[in-house]
Design an enzyme around this catalytic site. Structure first.
Site, PDB file in Angstrom:
ATOM      1  N   ARG A   1     -62.627  47.670 -28.691  1.00  0.00           N
ATOM      2  CA  ARG A   1     -63.033  48.036 -27.237  1.00  0.00           C
ATOM      3  C   ARG A   1     -63.905  46.801 -26.861  1.00  0.00           C
ATOM      4  O   ARG A   1     -64.530  46.026 -27.629  1.00  0.00           O
ATOM      5  CB  ARG A   1     -64.133  49.215 -27.562  1.00  0.00           C
TER       6      ARG A   1
ATOM      7  N   THR B   1     -54.659  51.800 -17.484  1.00  0.00           N
ATOM      8  CA  THR B   1     -54.708  51.591 -19.166  1.00  0.00           C
ATOM      9  C   THR B   1     -53.192  51.708 -19.237  1.00  0.00           C
ATOM     10  O   THR B   1     -52.428  51.928 -18.773  1.00  0.00           O
ATOM     11  CB  THR B   1     -55.586  52.729 -19.595  1.00  0.00           C
TER      12      THR B   1
ATOM     13  N   ASN C   1     -59.286  48.483 -17.703  1.00  0.00           N
ATOM     14  CA  ASN C   1     -59.839  49.626 -16.994  1.00  0.00           C
ATOM     15  C   ASN C   1     -59.200  49.618 -15.595  1.00  0.00           C
ATOM     16  O   ASN C   1     -58.038  49.995 -15.484  1.00  0.00           O
ATOM     17  CB  ASN C   1     -61.416  49.036 -16.589  1.00  0.00           C
TER      18      ASN C   1
ATOM     19  N   GLU D   1     -64.390  46.611 -17.719  1.00  0.00           N
ATOM     20  CA  GLU D   1     -64.923  47.546 -18.681  1.00  0.00           C
ATOM     21  C   GLU D   1     -66.239  48.045 -18.557  1.00  0.00           C
ATOM     22  O   GLU D   1     -66.591  49.110 -18.893  1.00  0.00           O
ATOM     23  CB  GLU D   1     -64.055  47.416 -20.140  1.00  0.00           C
TER      24      GLU D   1
ATOM     25  N   ASP E   1     -67.307  51.447 -17.278  1.00  0.00           N
ATOM     26  CA  ASP E   1     -67.152  52.385 -18.216  1.00  0.00           C
ATOM     27  C   ASP E   1     -68.591  52.883 -18.902  1.00  0.00           C
ATOM     28  O   ASP E   1     -68.817  53.967 -19.382  1.00  0.00           O
ATOM     29  CB  ASP E   1     -66.112  52.370 -19.397  1.00  0.00           C
TER      30      ASP E   1
ATOM     31  N   SER F   1     -65.457  55.712 -23.747  1.00  0.00           N
ATOM     32  CA  SER F   1     -63.981  55.560 -23.259  1.00  0.00           C
ATOM     33  C   SER F   1     -63.325  56.994 -23.549  1.00  0.00           C
ATOM     34  O   SER F   1     -64.116  57.888 -24.040  1.00  0.00           O
ATOM     35  CB  SER F   1     -63.214  54.537 -24.219  1.00  0.00           C
ATOM     36  N   SER F   2     -62.350  57.212 -22.794  1.00  0.00           N
ATOM     37  CA  SER F   2     -61.705  58.391 -23.035  1.00  0.00           C
ATOM     38  C   SER F   2     -60.543  58.141 -23.646  1.00  0.00           C
ATOM     39  O   SER F   2     -59.408  59.088 -23.832  1.00  0.00           O
ATOM     40  CB  SER F   2     -61.174  59.036 -21.571  1.00  0.00           C
TER      41      SER F   2
ATOM     42  N   GLY G   1     -54.964  56.888 -18.169  1.00  0.00           N
ATOM     43  CA  GLY G   1     -55.217  58.259 -17.212  1.00  0.00           C
ATOM     44  C   GLY G   1     -56.668  58.375 -17.121  1.00  0.00           C
ATOM     45  O   GLY G   1     -56.837  59.383 -16.544  1.00  0.00           O
ATOM     46  N   GLY G   2     -57.621  57.390 -17.238  1.00  0.00           N
ATOM     47  CA  GLY G   2     -59.086  57.880 -17.332  1.00  0.00           C
ATOM     48  C   GLY G   2     -59.630  58.921 -17.834  1.00  0.00           C
ATOM     49  O   GLY G   2     -59.394  59.088 -18.834  1.00  0.00           O
TER      50      GLY G   2
HETATM   51  N1  GLY Z   1     -61.313  52.335 -19.263  1.00  0.00           N
HETATM   52  C1  GLY Z   1     -60.667  53.698 -19.416  1.00  0.00           C
HETATM   53  C2  GLY Z   1     -61.153  54.289 -20.778  1.00  0.00           C
HETATM   54  O1  GLY Z   1     -61.534  53.637 -21.680  1.00  0.00           O
HETATM   55  O2  GLY Z   1     -61.085  55.623 -20.806  1.00  0.00           O
END
Ligand code: GLY
Length: 581
Positions: free
Chosen positions: A101, A373, A393, A412, A415, A444-445, A464-465
């Protein structure tokens, strides 16, 4: 049929599972190889490296680096991501998680996006060099090759170098995602030169060449981490970022490290689920959702009762996000959040006769995860497997490309809970664990995930966020139900994230009867009017030896299995409308 095969584990068993080394004595191998990724060129790059004697980790280097070239809107050397690895050793199977990350630069603090008057400024958190964390993908490629691969980094990066030099064709997806970011892209001369034509999104088929990116990949191939984080590439990165008002320093690049973390691991529905730890919220949420569903009365998948159970669990699990942040910096009650007891408590608060208004549960943290992503899943003939979700992102990241490097920077930093003032004191407290901090990684997701038992291995993930986690949940439930991998990636999707308090659905995800029943329970349903996500998955049936792989029909990706030389199977449903995710 969807039948639990295991009781929820006791706290003792769960602790044993969490802290035991993730090793199982298994020696089967698939004797075939499969790659499913978001772009045919990346899928081909993975097979090229496997055919040259590379293992799954070499192929992951190749696929990730090629996606960085041919999907500049989704991931890149200027971004980061998570890699979940399944390593088949003689003694058994080991799981590893590489956290690549992006990190906040040392000069960033919780008021980073406030102007001189103390007002939060959104634009610099999204566009230009202030929005970019220190990239992690280049370091991950080096680590994968050096610690896990069979081949040299140079060999595994060659397909990406070729793709950057030969160019790739603009697709409808490129055009659509570029359309969202056109104004930001036009602000940067290098982004405009590389990715636009006459200041507009290029026509379908236009070839995008990236000679400078090929050179940067070569520097990485030849000098390893120092090829990117030090020397001429680093100097160009710092010069451009600082000239653009950013705060990166050489020490930020010197300090960057991939963090090898213990994956989240728990048992549910007869499967070992291995998923993403913090700074991803995904593994914790999956533990809540699957373990919570397991203790609720059995309902028929697809029915209103089943959907209500899932939505109510989603609502409660996403509320817990206010407790989450980078666990290297903030205290997170991870063991409690992962426990079956916590999931059971969540499940027991669900009223089967009505929706719980989210406001009754308290207020959430702001939700900032970006929406573009990429993901790939692959397995080699020895049973080594990789699920990787990578990001810059928003589409085209910060829309800021560093001249002379071809490196498009991520955004990013958005986030993080970038606005520390929040709307009220409770919200501020809730978002505090994910506030900006020097050297910290944003929540993050991204949720690369595997499910495994004696009979099968499922490898999956998606972009997909904030919807990533619920997409992975729905895909995992398909795997648990024994549905084919094509169905995991294509099934209609729905999502609830606590606030806003409505169920987001893809058009047609619910039939009118189910929709009516859910509305009668008090749910508000909001069709999002388009498809979302781009899931890529691999399934290994250990009993029959069969491999299957599939790429989401919503995207332009490709899944390809090589059974042996000259015999290939492609798995991809017909594409549907191309949309943002
Ligand atoms: N930028 C998307 C995530 O990390 O969830």
């Amino acid at each position: 049929m969807f039948r639990p095969q295991l009781q929820a584990p006791s706290l003792l068993l769960l602790c044993a599972l969490l802290f035991a080394p993730l090793a199982q004595a298994q020696t089967q191998t698939p004797d075939q190889q499969a790659v499913a990724s978001a772009h045919p060129a990346a899928t081909a790059a993975g097979h090229r490296i496997l055919d040259q004697g590379g293992n799954a980790f070499d192929a992951a280097v190749s696929v990730a680096a090629t996606l960085a070239v041919v999907e500049p809107y989704s991931s890149g050397l200027g971004g980061g991501g998570f890699f979940l690895l399944r390593q088949q050793r003689e003694a058994g199977v080991e799981y590893h998680f590489l956290d690549a990350r992006e990190t906040a630069p040392l000069a960033a603090d919780r008021d980073f996006y406030q102007d001189a008057e103390g007002q939060f400024q959104r634009d610099p958190a999204l566009n230009g060099p202030h929005a970019a964390g220190i990239p992690g993908l280049p370091a991950a490629l080096v680590l994968l090759a050096e610690e896990y691969g069979n081949l040299s980094l140079k060999q595994s990066l060659q397909p990406a170098i070729d793709a950057a030099e030969q160019g790739f064709g603009v697709t409808e997806r490129y055009r659509m995602l570029g359309g969202f970011r056109l104004e930001a892209m036009r602000r940067n001369a290098e982004t405009t030169r590389l990715f636009l034509r006459d200041g507009e999104i290029p026509a379908v088929g236009t070839l995008i060449h990236q000679a400078e990116l090929a050179e940067t990949l070569r520097a990485l191939a030849e000098r390893g981490q120092a090829g990117f984080y030090q020397g001429p590439v680093a100097k160009r990165l710092l010069d451009a970022v600082q000239a653009g008002g950013g705060v990166w320093q050489q020490v930020d690049l010197d300090n960057y490290r991939v963090v090898e973390r213990q994956p989240v691991s728990f048992n549910s529905f007869g499967m070992r689920v291995i998923s993403s730890p913090l700074p991803s919220a995904g593994g914790i949420a999956l533990a809540n959702l699957l373990q919570g569903l397991e203790v609720l009365p059995r309902a028929t998948p697809g029915s209103a009762a089943w959907t209500h159970q899932l939505v109510e669990l989603m609502r409660r699990s996403y509320r817990d996000r206010m407790l989450l942040g980078d666990s290297d910096f903030v205290e997170v009650p991870t063991a409690k959040l992962l426990s079956a007891e916590h999931a059971r408590a969540m499940a027991s608060s669900i009223d089967p006769r009505k929706a719980t208004p989210s406001t009754e549960l308290g207020e959430p943290a702001p939700f900032n995860e970006g929406t573009d992503t990429t993901h790939f899943s692959l397995i080699d003939s020895q049973g080594n497997a990789v699920a990787a979700t990578l990001s810059i992102n928003l589409p085209f990241g910060a829309a800021f490309t560093v001249p002379g490097t071809g490196v498009l920077l991520n955004n990013e930093m958005d986030d993080f809970a970038t606005d520390p003032t929040g709307e009220n004191a409770y919200q501020l407290a809730g978002s505090e664990p994910n506030s900006v901090g020097p050297g910290k990684r944003p929540l993050s997701s991204m949720t690369p995930t595997m499910l495994e038992n004696e009979e099968q291995l499922a490898v999956l993930g998606t972009p997909g966020g904030s919807r990533i986690i619920t997409m992975v949940l729905l895909g995992a439930l398909e795997a648990i139900e024994g549905e084919k991998v094509e169905s995991w990636v294509s099934r209609p999707r729905f999502h609830h994230q606590y606030l806003p308090d409505h169920i987001q659905i893809e058009d047609g995800a619910f039939n009118p009867e189910v929709q009516g029943e859910l509305e009668a329970l008090g749910h508000t349903i909001k069709p999002v009017g388009r498809d979302y996500g781009d899931m890529h998955a691999v399934h290994w049936n250990k009993q029959t030896g069969e491999l299957r792989a599939a790429s989401d029909p919503r995207g332009v990706g490709q899944a390809l299995i090589k059974r042996n030389a000259g015999q290939q199977t492609q798995r991809r449903s017909e594409p549907r409308a191309v949309t943002a995710d």
